[in-house]
Design an enzyme around this catalytic site. Structure first.
Site, PDB file in Angstrom:
ATOM      1  N   LYS A   1      65.482   2.799  33.065  1.00  0.00           N
ATOM      2  CA  LYS A   1      66.514   3.658  33.673  1.00  0.00           C
ATOM      3  C   LYS A   1      66.582   3.447  35.177  1.00  0.00           C
ATOM      4  O   LYS A   1      67.657   3.464  35.763  1.00  0.00           O
ATOM      5  CB  LYS A   1      66.259   5.132  33.335  1.00  0.00           C
TER       6      LYS A   1
ATOM      7  N   LYS B   1      79.390   4.454  24.203  1.00  0.00           N
ATOM      8  CA  LYS B   1      80.624   4.869  24.865  1.00  0.00           C
ATOM      9  C   LYS B   1      80.762   4.169  26.217  1.00  0.00           C
ATOM     10  O   LYS B   1      81.827   3.699  26.589  1.00  0.00           O
ATOM     11  CB  LYS B   1      80.596   6.389  25.059  1.00  0.00           C
TER      12      LYS B   1
ATOM     13  N   LYS C   1      74.452  -2.607  21.138  1.00  0.00           N
ATOM     14  CA  LYS C   1      74.414  -1.338  20.408  1.00  0.00           C
ATOM     15  C   LYS C   1      75.673  -0.536  20.744  1.00  0.00           C
ATOM     16  O   LYS C   1      76.127  -0.554  21.896  1.00  0.00           O
ATOM     17  CB  LYS C   1      73.158  -0.582  20.878  1.00  0.00           C
TER      18      LYS C   1
END
Ligand code: SF4
Length: 328
Positions: free
Chosen positions: A111, A194, A191
């Site tokens: 992240k 959105k 994968k």
């Protein structure tokens, strides 16, 4: 009956990947376990987000979760920030979590790399409130994908450290590994997500819009013309057939594709039919919820009340173990 806890970040209306990867499993589990499901909005603030969209996203997501079949009579569904005990327990858990343990979390590294301009302390601390989410309800089972096993291990260590230091309160939760297929997006490469724009929103699963979306779905790239035979095993469309179509349909695709007896348009058309059938109940329940504005908020508020009653009992036990001051 064992307690299950699972959370999902409020990314708004759901897509097929969310359904296959998480919510389908939630619906199945609510008949076997005491299930506590949470929209984890406090976790979401560690990433950049649109403040004005947050509550709408939470509501949209809850609407879809309910429309997919999570039943508030069977499972508790609520929003994390509506139960402040989550953050209180997270702070306490911070005192029994090793700094080195957090440094080893691969998700923190991933992240941080994906948002280099916003490497905040919350990202680093993230697994601790995650442990609090689970242990606040003394959950014994947590459905996780392989990428979350490390965080669950940390939650188990936190429970052990707490129990060792202050006395037994928490069970050591176990991972319930979800054997769900990885759902790739329309590009057939990454994968479904959105943010990557390769997703199929559940709201688009009506005949025409779905056929249009599936038209973009990448097939076996070696099948260049209608006359070329294809290989379903390398085709993402066939992966979807394996999820949504019958064994007969799958046999029809395999036979037709490998002999060039059917074209990709036929194959995608059959898939569209099966998906539209599969989500008929979802569309019906969604329309019903939309016809009663306020219903989703009522369900979330009632869920928060039930969750809070459990959370407060756990916190009372925890404060007592910690020897904190309370007025007599
Ligand atoms: Fe894929 Fe179906 Fe086309 Fe075969 S016929 S390549 S399985 S879309």
């Amino acid at each position: 009956m064992k307690t299950v806890f699972s959370g999902i970040q409020p990314s708004g209306a759901l897509h097929v990947g969310n359904y296959v990867g998480a919510i389908h499993n939630w619906v199945q589990m609510q008949d076997q376990y005491r299930c506590i499901y949470c929209v984890v909005d406090y976790h979401a603030i560690t990433q950049d987000y649109e403040v004005k969209q947050m509550s709408a996203r939470v509501r949209e997501m809850a609407l879809d979760i309910l429309a997919l079949g999570v039943d508030p009579e069977k499972a508790i569904l609520f929003v994390q920030s509506a139960v402040p005990e989550h953050t209180e327990l997270a702070w306490i858990f911070g005192a029994v979590t090793g700094h080195g343990d957090l440094e080893r979390m691969t998700q923190f590294k991933d992240k941080s790399a994906s948002q280099p301009d916003n490497v905040n302390a919350g990202l680093f601390f993230y697994p601790v409130p995650q442990a609090a989410d689970i242990l606040l309800y003394k959950a014994e089972l947590v459905p996780v994908g392989a990428d979350q096993v490390q965080h669950l291990e940390l939650a188990r260590r936190v429970a052990r450290s707490f129990n060792h230091r202050w006395g037994k309160v928490f069970p050591e939760c176990e991972a319930k590994l979800t054997a769900t297929p990885k759902v790739l997006g329309l590009d057939g490469k990454a994968k479904m997500s959105k943010s990557l724009g390769n997703h199929i929103p559940l709201t688009s699963i009506e005949d025409r819009p779905l056929r249009k979306l599936l038209g973009r779905m990448v097939t076996d790239e070696k099948r260049v013309t209608r006359e070329d035979p294809g290989d379903p095993d390398v085709c993402n469309v066939f992966s979807f057939h394996k999820i949504f179509s019958t064994a007969d349909d799958q046999a029809w695709v395999r036979q037709g594709c490998t002999t060039a007896g059917i074209g990709c348009v036929d194959c995608k058309g059959r898939l569209a039919e099966r998906m539209v059938d599969h989500f008929a109940g979802y569309r019906e329940r969604r329309a019903e919820l939309l016809a009663h504005p306020g219903r989703v908020d009522e369900i979330l508020a009632a869920g928060a009340e039930k969750a809070r009653a459990i959370a407060q009992r756990t916190l009372a036990e925890v404060r007592q173990k910690l020897g904190l001051w309370r007025s007599r």
